[in-house]
Motif scaffolding. Structure first.
Motif, PDB file in Angstrom:
ATOM      1  N   ASP A  79      -1.922 -11.178 -11.711  1.00 55.47           N
ATOM      2  CA  ASP A  79      -1.827 -10.417 -10.473  1.00 55.47           C
ATOM      3  C   ASP A  79      -3.141  -9.658 -10.271  1.00 55.47           C
ATOM      4  OD1 ASP A  79      -1.169  -8.915  -8.276  1.00 55.47           O
ATOM      5  OD2 ASP A  79      -0.029  -7.426  -9.408  1.00 55.47           O
ATOM      6  N   PHE A  80      -3.870 -10.046  -9.244  1.00 53.90           N
ATOM      7  CA  PHE A  80      -5.184  -9.429  -9.011  1.00 53.90           C
ATOM      8  C   PHE A  80      -5.050  -7.914  -8.856  1.00 53.90           C
ATOM      9  CE2 PHE A  80      -8.670  -7.805  -6.483  1.00 53.90           C
ATOM     10  CZ  PHE A  80      -9.773  -8.398  -7.076  1.00 53.90           C
ATOM     11  N   ALA A  81      -4.002  -7.462  -8.149  1.00 54.28           N
ATOM     12  CA  ALA A  81      -3.865  -6.026  -7.852  1.00 54.28           C
ATOM     13  C   ALA A  81      -3.576  -5.220  -9.118  1.00 54.28           C
ATOM     14  CB  ALA A  81      -2.772  -5.806  -6.809  1.00 54.28           C
ATOM     15  N   SER A  82      -2.478  -5.537  -9.816  1.00 49.46           N
ATOM     16  CA  SER A  82      -2.087  -4.656 -10.924  1.00 49.46           C
ATOM     17  C   SER A  82      -2.842  -4.956 -12.206  1.00 49.46           C
ATOM     18  CB  SER A  82      -0.576  -4.754 -11.164  1.00 49.46           C
ATOM     19  OG  SER A  82      -0.258  -6.044 -11.640  1.00 49.46           O
ATOM     20  N   GLU A  83      -3.162  -6.237 -12.444  1.00 55.87           N
ATOM     21  CA  GLU A  83      -3.788  -6.541 -13.736  1.00 55.87           C
ATOM     22  C   GLU A  83      -5.309  -6.395 -13.706  1.00 55.87           C
ATOM     23  OE1 GLU A  83      -1.933  -9.867 -16.056  1.00 55.87           O
ATOM     24  OE2 GLU A  83      -0.845 -10.127 -14.167  1.00 55.87           O
ATOM     25  N   PHE A  84      -5.922  -6.796 -12.606  1.00 55.43           N
ATOM     26  CA  PHE A  84      -7.384  -6.695 -12.578  1.00 55.43           C
ATOM     27  C   PHE A  84      -7.872  -5.399 -11.918  1.00 55.43           C
ATOM     28  CE2 PHE A  84     -11.515  -7.445 -10.460  1.00 55.43           C
ATOM     29  CZ  PHE A  84     -12.291  -7.584 -11.603  1.00 55.43           C
ATOM     30  N   ALA A  85      -7.464  -5.180 -10.660  1.00 59.56           N
ATOM     31  CA  ALA A  85      -8.084  -4.092  -9.875  1.00 59.56           C
ATOM     32  C   ALA A  85      -7.575  -2.699 -10.249  1.00 59.56           C
ATOM     33  CB  ALA A  85      -7.857  -4.346  -8.380  1.00 59.56           C
ATOM     34  N   ALA A  86      -6.279  -2.584 -10.553  1.00 61.57           N
ATOM     35  CA  ALA A  86      -5.653  -1.252 -10.622  1.00 61.57           C
ATOM     36  C   ALA A  86      -6.363  -0.226 -11.509  1.00 61.57           C
ATOM     37  CB  ALA A  86      -4.195  -1.384 -11.010  1.00 61.57           C
TER      38      ALA A  86
ATOM     39  N   LEU B 177      -6.954  11.070  -6.360  1.00 61.27           N
ATOM     40  CA  LEU B 177      -5.949  10.661  -5.379  1.00 61.27           C
ATOM     41  C   LEU B 177      -6.567   9.958  -4.179  1.00 61.27           C
ATOM     42  CD1 LEU B 177      -3.520  13.621  -5.629  1.00 61.27           C
ATOM     43  CD2 LEU B 177      -3.030  11.228  -6.058  1.00 61.27           C
ATOM     44  N   ALA B 178      -7.708  10.478  -3.721  1.00 63.50           N
ATOM     45  CA  ALA B 178      -8.314   9.874  -2.536  1.00 63.50           C
ATOM     46  C   ALA B 178      -9.085   8.611  -2.897  1.00 63.50           C
ATOM     47  CB  ALA B 178      -9.249  10.874  -1.853  1.00 63.50           C
ATOM     48  N   GLY B 179      -9.482   8.488  -4.164  1.00 66.28           N
ATOM     49  CA  GLY B 179     -10.410   7.415  -4.517  1.00 66.28           C
ATOM     50  C   GLY B 179      -9.848   6.298  -5.368  1.00 66.28           C
ATOM     51  N   SER B 180      -8.616   6.437  -5.901  1.00 65.28           N
ATOM     52  CA  SER B 180      -8.124   5.386  -6.799  1.00 65.28           C
ATOM     53  C   SER B 180      -7.415   4.270  -6.047  1.00 65.28           C
ATOM     54  CB  SER B 180      -7.160   5.961  -7.842  1.00 65.28           C
ATOM     55  OG  SER B 180      -7.822   6.940  -8.605  1.00 65.28           O
ATOM     56  N   HIS B 181      -6.242   4.584  -5.499  1.00 60.26           N
ATOM     57  CA  HIS B 181      -5.437   3.522  -4.888  1.00 60.26           C
ATOM     58  C   HIS B 181      -6.110   2.937  -3.648  1.00 60.26           C
ATOM     59  CE1 HIS B 181      -1.996   4.024  -7.553  1.00 60.26           C
ATOM     60  NE2 HIS B 181      -2.335   5.298  -7.551  1.00 60.26           N
ATOM     61  N   THR B 182      -6.852   3.770  -2.931  1.00 65.01           N
ATOM     62  CA  THR B 182      -7.568   3.257  -1.753  1.00 65.01           C
ATOM     63  C   THR B 182      -8.539   2.141  -2.163  1.00 65.01           C
ATOM     64  OG1 THR B 182      -9.089   5.094  -2.090  1.00 65.01           O
ATOM     65  CG2 THR B 182      -7.522   5.320  -0.277  1.00 65.01           C
ATOM     66  N   THR B 183      -9.214   2.348  -3.292  1.00 66.66           N
ATOM     67  CA  THR B 183     -10.221   1.367  -3.704  1.00 66.66           C
ATOM     68  C   THR B 183      -9.577   0.147  -4.365  1.00 66.66           C
ATOM     69  OG1 THR B 183     -11.680   3.252  -4.010  1.00 66.66           O
ATOM     70  CG2 THR B 183     -12.479   1.147  -4.811  1.00 66.66           C
ATOM     71  N   VAL B 184      -8.483   0.362  -5.117  1.00 68.86           N
ATOM     72  CA  VAL B 184      -7.728  -0.785  -5.653  1.00 68.86           C
ATOM     73  C   VAL B 184      -7.339  -1.687  -4.477  1.00 68.86           C
ATOM     74  CG1 VAL B 184      -5.573  -1.520  -6.759  1.00 68.86           C
ATOM     75  CG2 VAL B 184      -6.748   0.544  -7.575  1.00 68.86           C
ATOM     76  N   THR B 185      -6.864  -1.045  -3.416  1.00 74.67           N
ATOM     77  CA  THR B 185      -6.402  -1.794  -2.257  1.00 74.67           C
ATOM     78  C   THR B 185      -7.563  -2.484  -1.536  1.00 74.67           C
ATOM     79  OG1 THR B 185      -4.704  -0.122  -2.083  1.00 74.67           O
ATOM     80  CG2 THR B 185      -4.892  -1.608  -0.250  1.00 74.67           C
TER      81      THR B 185
ATOM     82  N   THR C 199      -8.260  -5.579  -3.532  1.00 79.25           N
ATOM     83  CA  THR C 199      -7.189  -6.571  -3.344  1.00 79.25           C
ATOM     84  C   THR C 199      -7.242  -7.161  -1.935  1.00 79.25           C
ATOM     85  OG1 THR C 199      -5.862  -5.264  -4.883  1.00 79.25           O
ATOM     86  CG2 THR C 199      -4.696  -6.916  -3.578  1.00 79.25           C
ATOM     87  N   ASN C 200      -7.460  -6.286  -0.944  1.00 77.42           N
ATOM     88  CA  ASN C 200      -7.537  -6.783   0.432  1.00 77.42           C
ATOM     89  C   ASN C 200      -8.703  -7.753   0.610  1.00 77.42           C
ATOM     90  OD1 ASN C 200      -5.335  -5.252   1.117  1.00 77.42           O
ATOM     91  ND2 ASN C 200      -6.476  -3.678   2.240  1.00 77.42           N
TER      92      ASN C 200
ATOM     93  N   THR D 139       1.164  -6.611  -4.589  1.00 69.04           N
ATOM     94  CA  THR D 139       0.698  -7.565  -5.599  1.00 69.04           C
ATOM     95  C   THR D 139      -0.043  -8.709  -4.918  1.00 69.04           C
ATOM     96  OG1 THR D 139       2.697  -8.898  -5.421  1.00 69.04           O
ATOM     97  CG2 THR D 139       2.715  -7.173  -7.100  1.00 69.04           C
ATOM     98  N   LEU D 140      -0.930  -9.344  -5.647  1.00 69.39           N
ATOM     99  CA  LEU D 140      -1.590 -10.555  -5.142  1.00 69.39           C
ATOM    100  C   LEU D 140      -1.723 -11.529  -6.318  1.00 69.39           C
ATOM    101  CD1 LEU D 140      -2.882 -11.804  -2.582  1.00 69.39           C
ATOM    102  CD2 LEU D 140      -5.083 -10.963  -3.399  1.00 69.39           C
TER     103      LEU D 140
END
Ligand code: HEM
Length: 388
Positions: A138-145, A227-235, A238-239, A381-382
């Motif tokens: 899963d690119f999102a949770s395993e690689f990028a997160a 908070l502002a920089g983690s999930h936004t950048t994971v996304t 992934t996007n 997920t991706l």
């Protein structure tokens, strides 16, 4: 407004509240831009704004449209959301200038360049670990997160061994918040006694207006970055893979036929990880035949501004060579994203390493599950299969 009011714009508007709506809100944005560019939503008790020019006005006129409100990024219905307290993002001038002025220079591209090699190495380590287990993941949770939180840790001078404190921020709520606070408070004490050459030491010792940041302000600043920089950048990462696979640009981007930086800007415009920015009117304002009253909250839909044909030619086409690309995904004006140069550097460096080692990517499912928070947009997920 006095800033004590709680921030409750935490519901999706009905027309896009379904998973389908969150995956593809763009037909609704188009309808709203054309038929109700500024409208009041009785259910959410706020104004919504959809056109590029209006949003530009709201974000740049900080006297009329205030940023002061309590805020917790993350989903307020989960108890894992972190309260941010007072930080630059929810303060108006002059307090905003004081807080941002302390750190602004450390988030400029020139200063950040020194971290490029760290980011590369981090991406290689992630890939080594994943590819040791196979070529489907899963690119999102395993690689990028984990990457963006570790990057922020590195910039602050938090060692990688402590990564679970950084990456766990939204996983087990209060415990993690307490652990993070204890850890950062201890680290601040250490850096006070023995300064090193990281941003945290600089922030601790900076004295704009002859005044050091308080311990609370320093903790809030670190929490804001995470908070502002983690999930936004994971996304964002992934996007990028989602868009490049869906529109069949993987090979062009991989071999450099399409410039990666330009393509990343188009991912930011076309499929942004943030769709809304919130303000409060400080006086009555007339707009498109409506009167927004003093104290009313406004949700500015930057996700809609990015597809406004009044600003972009052929806005519904994903064009990875689009230039210029004045999207609003990082906001505008005095609150324009502090971390934008970091997010861009990180995306470029990490994706470059990914494409250097991966020769092809296939998404292995037709299912697309959206993230369901009003602040963060993208896929949960991706799942992909890669060739090395
Ligand atoms: C793709 C990734 C990102 C997106 C889409 C994004 C989006 C945004 C937006 C729209 C704003 C403006 C908010 C407003 O006007 O109220 C903002 C502000 C901010 N962002 Fe980001 N951001 C991203 C990454 C980051 C990163 C990596 C960091 C730091 C490590 C960061 C730190 C901040 C901070 C501190 C602010 C507040 C700036 C101020 O109030 O002056 N962001 N971001």
């Amino acid at each position: 407004m006095d800033g004590s009011e709680s921030f409750t714009v935490d519901h999706m508007p009905d027309p896009i509240a379904s998973p389908e709506g969150q995956l593809d809100p763009y037909p609704w944005y188009q309808k709203m831009r054309d038929t109700a560019p500024v409208r009041y939503d009785e259910t959410r008790e706020c104004w919504d704004m959809f056109q590029y020019d209006d949003i530009q006005t709201v974000l740049t006129d900080f006297d009329t449209f205030s940023s002061e409100h309590d805020i917790s990024l993350g989903n307020e219905s989960e108890d894992s959301a972190l309260d941010l307290g007072e930080t630059m993002i929810n303060r108006d001038p002059p307090e905003h200038e004081r807080l941002r002025g302390i750190v602004d220079e450390y988030f400029q591209p020139g200063y950040l360049r020194q971290f490029e090699e760290n980011f590369e190495e981090l991406a290689h380590t992630q890939l080594d670990q994943i590819l040791a287990d196979g070529t489907e993941f899963d690119f999102a949770s395993e690689f990028a997160a984990p990457i963006p939180a570790i990057v922020i840790g590195e910039i602050l001078g938090i060692p990688r061994e402590k990564r679970e404190i950084l990456t766990g921020v939204r996983q087990d709520g209060d415990n993690t918040q307490r652990e993070l606070k204890e850890y950062i408070t201890g680290l601040v004490q250490e850096r006070k006694e023995t300064p090193t050459d990281d941003i945290l030491s600089e922030v601790i010792h900076a004295t704009p207006d002859g005044k050091e940041m308080t311990a609370e302000e320093i903790y809030n600043f670190c929490a804001l970055l995470l908070l502002a920089g983690s999930h936004t950048t994971v996304t964002l990462l992934t996007n990028a893979i989602w868009m490049f696979t869906e529109h069949d640009f993987i090979s062009d981007v991989r071999v450099g036929a399409i410039d990666l930086d330009t393509a990343i800007e188009e991912v930011l415009r076309y499929q942004p990880s943030v769709h809304t920015v919130v303000r409060t009117a400080t006086e009555d304002v007339a707009l498109h035949g409506n009167t927004i009253q003093e104290g009313d909250r406004i949700v500015a839909w930057v996700g809609s501004a990015n597809r406004d044909p009044r600003q972009f030619d052929d806005p519904e086409t994903f064009d990875p060579e689009r230039k210029p690309n004045p999207h609003m995904t990082f906001g505008r004006g005095i609150h324009v994203c502090l971390g934008a140069p970091l997010a861009r550097l990180e995306a470029r460096t990490v994706l470059r390493v990914f494409f250097d080692r991966i020769s092809d990517v296939d998404v292995t499912t037709d299912e697309r599950t959206p993230i369901t928070t009003p602040t963060l947009w993208g896929l949960q997920t991706l799942p992909i299969s890669v060739r090395t």
